[in-house]
Motif scaffolding. Structure first.
Motif, PDB file in Angstrom:
ATOM      1  N   SER A   1       9.865   5.193   7.861  1.00 38.20           N
ATOM      2  CA  SER A   1      11.084   5.364   9.175  1.00 38.20           C
ATOM      3  C   SER A   1      10.520   4.705  10.104  1.00 38.20           C
ATOM      4  CB  SER A   1      10.304   6.468   9.848  1.00 38.20           C
ATOM      5  OG  SER A   1       9.321   6.900  10.448  1.00 38.20           O
ATOM      6  N   GLY A   2      11.875   4.309  11.073  1.00 33.59           N
ATOM      7  CA  GLY A   2      11.337   3.098  11.778  1.00 33.59           C
ATOM      8  C   GLY A   2      11.962   1.524  11.492  1.00 33.59           C
ATOM      9  N   PHE A   3      12.678   1.338  10.729  1.00 34.35           N
ATOM     10  CA  PHE A   3      13.119  -0.013  10.383  1.00 34.35           C
ATOM     11  C   PHE A   3      13.340   0.057   9.359  1.00 34.35           C
ATOM     12  CE2 PHE A   3      11.406  -0.660   6.072  1.00 34.35           C
ATOM     13  CZ  PHE A   3       9.566   0.156   6.539  1.00 34.35           C
ATOM     14  N   THR A   4      14.084  -1.079   8.848  1.00 31.73           N
ATOM     15  CA  THR A   4      15.790  -1.078   7.993  1.00 31.73           C
ATOM     16  C   THR A   4      15.185  -1.401   6.454  1.00 31.73           C
ATOM     17  OG1 THR A   4      17.171  -2.332   9.814  1.00 31.73           O
ATOM     18  CG2 THR A   4      17.867  -1.752   7.108  1.00 31.73           C
ATOM     19  N   PHE A   5      14.976   0.122   6.651  1.00 32.99           N
ATOM     20  CA  PHE A   5      14.486   0.003   4.764  1.00 32.99           C
ATOM     21  C   PHE A   5      14.119  -1.371   3.835  1.00 32.99           C
ATOM     22  CE2 PHE A   5      11.194   2.146   2.335  1.00 32.99           C
ATOM     23  CZ  PHE A   5      11.699   2.562   0.540  1.00 32.99           C
ATOM     24  N   GLY A   6      15.538  -1.196   3.450  1.00 33.40           N
ATOM     25  CA  GLY A   6      15.710  -2.164   2.619  1.00 33.40           C
ATOM     26  C   GLY A   6      15.926  -4.199   2.747  1.00 33.40           C
ATOM     27  N   TYR A   7      15.192  -4.015   3.508  1.00 31.87           N
ATOM     28  CA  TYR A   7      15.456  -4.986   4.746  1.00 31.87           C
ATOM     29  C   TYR A   7      13.820  -6.262   3.852  1.00 31.87           C
ATOM     30  CZ  TYR A   7      19.889  -5.607   7.008  1.00 31.87           C
ATOM     31  OH  TYR A   7      21.074  -5.369   7.820  1.00 31.87           O
ATOM     32  N   PHE A   8      13.345  -5.465   2.846  1.00 28.73           N
ATOM     33  CA  PHE A   8      11.805  -5.564   3.130  1.00 28.73           C
ATOM     34  C   PHE A   8      11.202  -5.272   1.705  1.00 28.73           C
ATOM     35  CE2 PHE A   8      10.461  -6.139   7.703  1.00 28.73           C
ATOM     36  CZ  PHE A   8      10.877  -6.057   8.541  1.00 28.73           C
ATOM     37  N   GLY A   9      10.425  -5.620   0.944  1.00 28.76           N
ATOM     38  CA  GLY A   9      10.157  -5.905   0.088  1.00 28.76           C
ATOM     39  C   GLY A   9       8.214  -4.388   0.827  1.00 28.76           C
ATOM     40  N   ILE A  10       8.212  -4.018  -0.406  1.00 24.19           N
ATOM     41  CA  ILE A  10       7.686  -3.010  -0.216  1.00 24.19           C
ATOM     42  C   ILE A  10       6.034  -3.000  -1.732  1.00 24.19           C
ATOM     43  CG2 ILE A  10       6.915   0.032  -0.497  1.00 24.19           C
ATOM     44  CD1 ILE A  10       9.439  -1.124   1.545  1.00 24.19           C
ATOM     45  N   GLY A  11       5.130  -2.804  -0.877  1.00 23.80           N
ATOM     46  CA  GLY A  11       3.929  -2.523  -1.845  1.00 23.80           C
ATOM     47  C   GLY A  11       2.845  -1.550  -2.007  1.00 23.80           C
ATOM     48  N   TRP A  12       2.076  -1.593  -2.638  1.00 26.91           N
ATOM     49  CA  TRP A  12       1.100  -0.718  -2.893  1.00 26.91           C
ATOM     50  C   TRP A  12      -0.262  -1.146  -3.308  1.00 26.91           C
ATOM     51  CZ3 TRP A  12       1.111   4.311  -2.260  1.00 26.91           C
ATOM     52  CH2 TRP A  12       2.874   5.210  -1.976  1.00 26.91           C
ATOM     53  N   PHE A  13      -0.939  -0.485  -2.476  1.00 30.86           N
ATOM     54  CA  PHE A  13      -2.340  -1.543  -2.649  1.00 30.86           C
ATOM     55  C   PHE A  13      -3.361  -0.239  -2.894  1.00 30.86           C
ATOM     56  CE2 PHE A  13      -2.590  -6.193  -0.750  1.00 30.86           C
ATOM     57  CZ  PHE A  13      -0.821  -5.892  -0.453  1.00 30.86           C
ATOM     58  N   ARG A  14      -4.935  -0.649  -3.423  1.00 32.99           N
ATOM     59  CA  ARG A  14      -6.405   0.740  -2.931  1.00 32.99           C
ATOM     60  C   ARG A  14      -7.117   0.090  -2.875  1.00 32.99           C
ATOM     61  NH1 ARG A  14      -5.781   1.439 -10.006  1.00 32.99           N
ATOM     62  NH2 ARG A  14      -6.628  -0.853 -10.420  1.00 32.99           N
ATOM     63  N   GLN A  15      -7.784   0.774  -2.592  1.00 29.01           N
ATOM     64  CA  GLN A  15      -8.754   0.796  -2.050  1.00 29.01           C
ATOM     65  C   GLN A  15     -10.447   1.836  -2.659  1.00 29.01           C
ATOM     66  OE1 GLN A  15     -10.126  -0.148   1.976  1.00 29.01           O
ATOM     67  NE2 GLN A  15     -11.368  -1.327   1.643  1.00 29.01           N
ATOM     68  N   ALA A  16     -11.452   1.677  -3.293  1.00 29.29           N
ATOM     69  CA  ALA A  16     -12.013   2.156  -4.215  1.00 29.29           C
ATOM     70  C   ALA A  16     -13.160   1.762  -2.921  1.00 29.29           C
ATOM     71  CB  ALA A  16     -12.738   2.408  -5.186  1.00 29.29           C
ATOM     72  N   PRO A  17     -14.750   2.974  -2.842  1.00 26.53           N
ATOM     73  CA  PRO A  17     -15.783   3.242  -2.261  1.00 26.53           C
ATOM     74  C   PRO A  17     -16.523   1.569  -3.374  1.00 26.53           C
ATOM     75  CG  PRO A  17     -14.532   5.098  -2.972  1.00 26.53           C
ATOM     76  CD  PRO A  17     -13.808   4.607  -3.889  1.00 26.53           C
ATOM     77  N   GLY A  18     -16.599   0.670  -2.047  1.00 24.04           N
ATOM     78  CA  GLY A  18     -17.461   0.373  -1.695  1.00 24.04           C
ATOM     79  C   GLY A  18     -16.863  -1.049  -2.574  1.00 24.04           C
ATOM     80  N   LYS A  19     -15.263  -1.141  -2.498  1.00 23.47           N
ATOM     81  CA  LYS A  19     -14.185  -2.929  -3.413  1.00 23.47           C
ATOM     82  C   LYS A  19     -14.305  -2.565  -1.889  1.00 23.47           C
ATOM     83  CE  LYS A  19     -15.383  -1.158  -8.200  1.00 23.47           C
ATOM     84  NZ  LYS A  19     -14.476  -1.336  -9.460  1.00 23.47           N
ATOM     85  N   GLU A  20     -13.555  -4.239  -2.316  1.00 23.58           N
ATOM     86  CA  GLU A  20     -12.116  -4.826  -1.459  1.00 23.58           C
ATOM     87  C   GLU A  20     -10.668  -4.132  -1.710  1.00 23.58           C
ATOM     88  OE1 GLU A  20     -14.849  -7.306   0.996  1.00 23.58           O
ATOM     89  OE2 GLU A  20     -12.479  -7.049   0.694  1.00 23.58           O
ATOM     90  N   ARG A  21      -9.701  -4.314  -0.640  1.00 23.42           N
ATOM     91  CA  ARG A  21      -9.148  -3.344  -1.069  1.00 23.42           C
ATOM     92  C   ARG A  21      -8.007  -4.624  -1.681  1.00 23.42           C
ATOM     93  NH1 ARG A  21      -5.333  -1.579   3.840  1.00 23.42           N
ATOM     94  NH2 ARG A  21      -5.370  -3.928   4.524  1.00 23.42           N
ATOM     95  N   GLU A  22      -7.118  -4.226  -3.162  1.00 25.91           N
ATOM     96  CA  GLU A  22      -6.042  -5.089  -3.904  1.00 25.91           C
ATOM     97  C   GLU A  22      -4.687  -4.317  -4.273  1.00 25.91           C
ATOM     98  OE1 GLU A  22      -8.187  -4.252  -7.861  1.00 25.91           O
ATOM     99  OE2 GLU A  22      -8.420  -2.081  -7.616  1.00 25.91           O
ATOM    100  N   GLY A  23      -4.010  -5.405  -4.317  1.00 27.69           N
ATOM    101  CA  GLY A  23      -2.494  -5.169  -4.493  1.00 27.69           C
ATOM    102  C   GLY A  23      -2.442  -4.974  -5.537  1.00 27.69           C
TER     103      GLY A  23
END
Length: 127
Positions: free
Chosen positions: A24-46
């Motif tokens: 919410s709060g922006f024009t959703f269709g104008y942006f790409g969307i990504g998922w990232f994850r971060q496991a304990p003790g690890k860097e965030r990864e795409g």
């Protein structure tokens, strides 16, 4: 801008979960969307992203063939269907928006191309 993830859960290896990211709060269709994850003790990864223009999708090799990203612009929502889950998929999963969704999603630098982030949702896969 607000991004809210949901769908957290504890599943056994081989199971499935579907994460949602409500925007919410922006024009959703104008942006790409990504998922990232971060496991304990690890860097965030795409993990995956889906573009704004033609809906092109990109995946990290570690999830290719098991995860499917999709978006419903009418509902301002993005999804990540996760099948054949493995214990190594255990992490906090975040959604974020970008103007640069592309095949570089799995590189360490990709997270810096994302401007707004959700608070994260926990996925735990037991062996």
């Amino acid at each position: 801008v607000q991004l809210v993830e949901s769908g957290a859960g504890l599943v056994q290896a081989g199971g499935s979960l579907r994460l949602s990211c409500a925007a919410s709060g922006f024009t959703f269709g104008y942006f790409g969307i990504g998922w990232f994850r971060q496991a304990p003790g690890k860097e965030r990864e795409g993990v995956s992203c889906i573009s704004d223009s033609d809906g092109s999708t990109y995946y990290a090799d570690s999830v290719k063939g098991r995860f499917t990203i999709s978006r419903d612009n009418a509902k301002n929502t993005m999804y990540l269907q996760m099948n054949s889950l493995k214990p190594e998929d255990t992490a906090i999963y975040y959604c974020a928006i970008t103007m640069k969704c592309g095949p570089t999603i799995a590189t360490p630098q990709s997270q810096y191309e994302y401007d707004y982030w959700g608070q994260g949702t926990q996925v735990t896969v037991s062996s």
